[in-house]
Scaffold this active site. Sequence first.
Site, PDB file in Angstrom:
ATOM      1  N   LYS A   1      54.444  45.408  17.162  1.00 18.64           N
ATOM      2  CA  LYS A   1      54.987  44.825  15.929  1.00 18.64           C
ATOM      3  C   LYS A   1      56.051  43.772  16.239  1.00 18.64           C
ATOM      4  CE  LYS A   1      55.814  44.380  11.532  1.00 18.64           C
ATOM      5  NZ  LYS A   1      55.893  45.253  10.386  1.00 18.64           N
TER       6      LYS A   1
ATOM      7  N   HIS B   1      55.647  40.728  11.026  1.00 19.34           N
ATOM      8  CA  HIS B   1      56.425  40.618   9.788  1.00 19.34           C
ATOM      9  C   HIS B   1      56.654  39.121   9.609  1.00 19.34           C
ATOM     10  CE1 HIS B   1      59.299  42.019   6.648  1.00 19.34           C
ATOM     11  NE2 HIS B   1      59.623  40.749   6.774  1.00 19.34           N
TER      12      HIS B   1
ATOM     13  N   HIS C   1      51.502  42.695   5.232  1.00 21.29           N
ATOM     14  CA  HIS C   1      51.956  42.601   3.839  1.00 21.29           C
ATOM     15  C   HIS C   1      52.111  41.157   3.338  1.00 21.29           C
ATOM     16  CE1 HIS C   1      55.680  42.310   6.071  1.00 21.29           C
ATOM     17  NE2 HIS C   1      55.847  43.604   6.182  1.00 21.29           N
TER      18      HIS C   1
HETATM   19  C1  NCD Z   1      60.482  48.230   5.279  1.00 23.19           C
HETATM   20  C2  NCD Z   1      61.380  49.406   5.643  1.00 23.19           C
HETATM   21  O1  NCD Z   1      62.094  49.901   4.778  1.00 23.19           O
HETATM   22  O2  NCD Z   1      61.320  49.851   6.794  1.00 23.19           O
HETATM   23  N1  NCD Z   1      60.934  47.697   4.026  1.00 23.19           N
HETATM   24  C3  NCD Z   1      60.210  46.949   3.163  1.00 23.19           C
HETATM   25  O3  NCD Z   1      60.775  46.473   2.180  1.00 23.19           O
HETATM   26  N2  NCD Z   1      58.923  46.744   3.348  1.00 23.19           N
HETATM   27  C4  NCD Z   1      60.488  47.230   6.372  1.00 23.19           C
HETATM   28  C5  NCD Z   1      59.404  46.202   6.251  1.00 23.19           C
HETATM   29  O4  NCD Z   1      58.225  46.493   6.415  1.00 23.19           O
HETATM   30  O5  NCD Z   1      59.737  45.040   5.992  1.00 23.19           O
HETATM   31 ZN    ZN Z   2      56.774  47.643   6.473  1.00 21.91          ZN
END
Ligand code: NCD
Ligand code: ZN
Length: 347
Positions: free
Chosen positions: A100, A137, A175
């Site tokens: 990651k 990410h 995402h």
């Molecule tokens: C995730 C986390 O809380 O670990 N938070 C989120 O808003 N998605 C981290 C991430 O995947 O960005």
């Molecule tokens: Zn995440």
Amino acid sequence: MSKEITITRPDDWHLHLRDGAMLQGVLPETARHFARAIIMPNLVPPVVTGDQAAAYRDRILAALPKGMAFEPLMTLYLTEGTDPADVAAAAASGLVKAVKLYPAGATTNSHSGVRDLDKVMPVLEKMAEIGLPLCTHGEVTTPEVDIFDREAVFIDTVLAPLRRRLPELRVVMEHITTEEGVAYAAEGGPNLGATITTHHLIINRNHILVGGIKPHYYCLPVAKRERHRQALRRAATSGNPAYFLGTDSAPHVDALKEHACGCAGCFTATNTMALLAHVFEEENALDRLESFASLNGPTFYRLPVNSGQMRLVKHEQPQVFPAKIFTEAGPVTVFDPGFAVQWSVEA
Ligand code: NCD
Ligand code: ZN
């Protein structure tokens, strides 16, 4: 009229399980429905080495209630000190399924992330050679870039140049939240995939900000304008194998969500599959839910499709989901879609 569909048992290709009491509390929510999940490594401290991933995997399996079947697919958190040989060994043993990339400072627990991609090129070259996917990410963190533009700028200034430099590297855009992300993933060929969360198919940025701030809708990447949500819906329901489900279910206790500096993350593990059935039915695409949730992910990750099945039923009456999961670490609010859901997962 009640309606039902049966699909191959799904997997979650992006999941936060945390550790300790939180892990214990949230794991059953995922294991009840999903056969496998790609487990995010952003613990404190992060899961950096193969040995740390093996120990984390053991803690997950130890927290699994008796009688539940679930396979955690482990990942390593890429740092500028990551050793290519350790990554290769962890992949060769079958333990680790991806690495990651968190740009330093991009999200929850990402301060050990990467500042300078040049420093991790030896790791990325080794991954390209052995076919190990890089989960990204995809947000830049430069303060000059508006938070709503961070994904599109990442694609132009980081991801596209990296993929031109190392076309054999297999990449998952995690995402995705924008039209730009949808479009870039559509043209990436077999070495590029993209996960889409359940909540980004349901909320846009108005849901977070109109009529009072809604901390439980705040996540990263932050939800964007409505036209981006529509693009994500078209992508998820398209049947295109580039797109697959990664819930990014990210539990934080309520005290840290409902806070002056609230944590990012939506907790969707509990009701994701019912919500997806609702969304796919709205898009007249129930016949494509299986591709998105159960088939495209294993194909990208070169893993077998699950042998079990899942039956989803649409009832006459709205279904009731728990508002919160009570863990020993504290209560965690379950994502509320803001509309009635008639679907449920049946045993
Ligand atoms: C995730 C986390 O809380 O670990 N938070 C989120 O808003 N998605 C981290 C991430 O995947 O960005
Ligand atoms: Zn995440």
